[in-house]
Design an enzyme around this catalytic site. Structure first.
Site, PDB file in Angstrom:
ATOM      1  N   HIS A  31     -14.362 -32.216  78.786  1.00 26.66           N
ATOM      2  CA  HIS A  31     -14.613 -31.917  77.218  1.00 26.66           C
ATOM      3  C   HIS A  31     -14.657 -30.261  77.259  1.00 26.66           C
ATOM      4  O   HIS A  31     -15.382 -29.595  77.648  1.00 26.66           O
ATOM      5  CB  HIS A  31     -16.115 -32.194  76.947  1.00 26.66           C
ATOM      6  CG  HIS A  31     -16.530 -32.045  75.305  1.00 26.66           C
ATOM      7  ND1 HIS A  31     -16.477 -33.060  74.598  1.00 26.66           N
ATOM      8  CD2 HIS A  31     -16.687 -30.927  74.875  1.00 26.66           C
ATOM      9  CE1 HIS A  31     -16.834 -32.555  73.208  1.00 26.66           C
ATOM     10  NE2 HIS A  31     -16.976 -31.587  73.535  1.00 26.66           N
ATOM     11  N   HIS A  33     -12.155 -27.150  74.499  1.00 24.32           N
ATOM     12  CA  HIS A  33     -11.543 -26.855  73.183  1.00 24.32           C
ATOM     13  C   HIS A  33     -10.610 -25.708  73.365  1.00 24.32           C
ATOM     14  O   HIS A  33     -10.682 -24.999  74.280  1.00 24.32           O
ATOM     15  CB  HIS A  33     -12.546 -26.626  72.243  1.00 24.32           C
ATOM     16  CG  HIS A  33     -13.658 -27.460  72.146  1.00 24.32           C
ATOM     17  ND1 HIS A  33     -13.596 -28.722  71.537  1.00 24.32           N
ATOM     18  CD2 HIS A  33     -14.988 -27.227  72.447  1.00 24.32           C
ATOM     19  CE1 HIS A  33     -14.860 -29.127  71.331  1.00 24.32           C
ATOM     20  NE2 HIS A  33     -15.626 -28.473  72.205  1.00 24.32           N
ATOM     21  N   ARG A 124     -13.062 -38.074  67.327  1.00 25.93           N
ATOM     22  CA  ARG A 124     -14.257 -37.547  67.460  1.00 25.93           C
ATOM     23  C   ARG A 124     -15.113 -37.523  66.109  1.00 25.93           C
ATOM     24  O   ARG A 124     -14.479 -37.320  64.986  1.00 25.93           O
ATOM     25  CB  ARG A 124     -14.449 -36.074  67.830  1.00 25.93           C
ATOM     26  CG  ARG A 124     -15.862 -35.528  68.387  1.00 25.93           C
ATOM     27  CD  ARG A 124     -15.887 -34.116  68.450  1.00 25.93           C
ATOM     28  NE  ARG A 124     -17.006 -33.833  69.330  1.00 25.93           N
ATOM     29  CZ  ARG A 124     -17.559 -32.653  69.497  1.00 25.93           C
ATOM     30  NH1 ARG A 124     -17.014 -31.657  69.025  1.00 25.93           N
ATOM     31  NH2 ARG A 124     -18.491 -32.423  70.332  1.00 25.93           N
ATOM     32  N   ASP A 248     -17.204 -27.886  78.239  1.00 26.53           N
ATOM     33  CA  ASP A 248     -17.542 -27.685  76.716  1.00 26.53           C
ATOM     34  C   ASP A 248     -16.939 -26.149  76.461  1.00 26.53           C
ATOM     35  O   ASP A 248     -17.359 -25.643  75.449  1.00 26.53           O
ATOM     36  CB  ASP A 248     -18.787 -27.752  76.297  1.00 26.53           C
ATOM     37  CG  ASP A 248     -19.027 -27.693  74.826  1.00 26.53           C
ATOM     38  OD1 ASP A 248     -18.123 -28.155  74.125  1.00 26.53           O
ATOM     39  OD2 ASP A 248     -20.195 -27.306  74.299  1.00 26.53           O
TER      40      ASP A 248
END
Length: 293
Positions: A31, A33, A124, A248
């Site tokens: 996970h 970004h 998501r 994250d």
């Protein structure tokens, strides 16, 4: 850079503390970004936050420092339904990256098929007020029907008692379901809280997976997040075959100290003490869930 792209949230630490733990070959950050760069991949006008540029090169540098070989890149709401930034990050990964996209019920099947070829393996759904309107239960099932032919999963981002609020519909989803960030349950309610019990029940269905990510978002004690690691350890022991781990990075929309990714990595042996099960967490489970070759 245009003033319209001035960041409204902070960026990550430039370098993590060197971690003591070294993950096995093939380990996956399940996970993370990427943001921009906005000059090349502009943020959507309807965004609710503006991040600093954190391009895929920054993410890959972090992974080199941490010893992580694979990544699952989750499309950020700040990019809306523009897929160029996600596709670029997947191509740069050359097979070592998979993606989770943000779509609409009106997204053409041809677009989904193109994204599948690029390495997207899930979508998501957001249930966080700061990220926009949440889908209804009926819409959740429509999303599942849309992506089921591709074998994609639905990633559910809830907090507090959100796992309980969506418990019935999650049980009705025919595709795999992945719950973000330990369900972002409220640790103030304790490890035996109804929401934690709900997580266990969902894991018992065999169709629900859990990301042991975002410990810093759940922790009440702060770094090194011992209380959240304890929760993650209990859930990892409960369903070791359906848990994955992630950083994250770059930790968007955080109110408080920015986490140190080296400290997050060093939490893994605390969460999963057994080396064989850590290999499952970091390598085997992500390979199965995200369809790595």
């Amino acid at each position: 850079m245009p003033s319209d792209f001035e960041p409204t949230i902070p960026g990550p630490l430039e370098h993590p503390t060197p971690a003591s733990y070294r993950p096995p070959a093939g380990a996956c950050d399940s996970h993370c970004h990427v943001f921009g760069p906005a000059a090349r991949f502009p943020f959507t006008a309807s965004r609710t936050f503006t991040p600093p540029d954190v391009p895929v090169s920054d993410l890959m540098r972090l992974h080199r420092e941490l010893g992580l070989d694979r990544a699952v890149i989750v499309q950020s709401a700040c990019h809306g339904r523009e897929y160029d930034v996600l596709v670029d990050a997947l191509r740069v990964g050359d097979g070592r990256h998979r993606g989770v996209a943000l779509i609409g019920l009106d997204t053409p099947v041809s677009v989904l098929e193109d994204l599948h070829r690029e390495g997207v393996r899930g979508i998501r759904l957001q249930f966080m007020p700061h990220l926009g309107p949440a889908p209804t239960d009926d819409e959740i099932l429509q999303y599942a029907a849309l992506v089921e032919p591709l074998g994609w999963h639905l990633e559910i981002h809830v907090a507090g008692n959100g796992v309980l609020d969506r418990f019935e519909v999650i049980n009705r989803i025919p595709t795999r379901v992945v719950l973000d960030h330990l369900g972002r349950v409220d640790l103030g309610d304790g490890l035996d809280a109804p929401a934690v019990h709900g997580l266990r029940q969902l894991l018992d269905t065999g169709n629900v997976w859990l990301k042991l990510s975002g410990t810093y978002r759940v922790s009440l004690t702060g770094s090194p997040y011992a209380d959240a690691n304890k929760l993650a350890a209990a859930l990892a022991a409960h369903a070791p075959e359906r848990v994955v781990w992630g950083t994250d990075f770059p930790h968007p929309n955080l109110h408080g100290p920015m986490p140190d990714d080296g400290i997050l990595l060093d939490g893994i042996p605390e969460i999963v003490p057994d080396e064989t099960k850590r290999h499952r967490l970091l390598v085997d489970n992500p390979t199965e869930l995200f369809d790595f070759c």
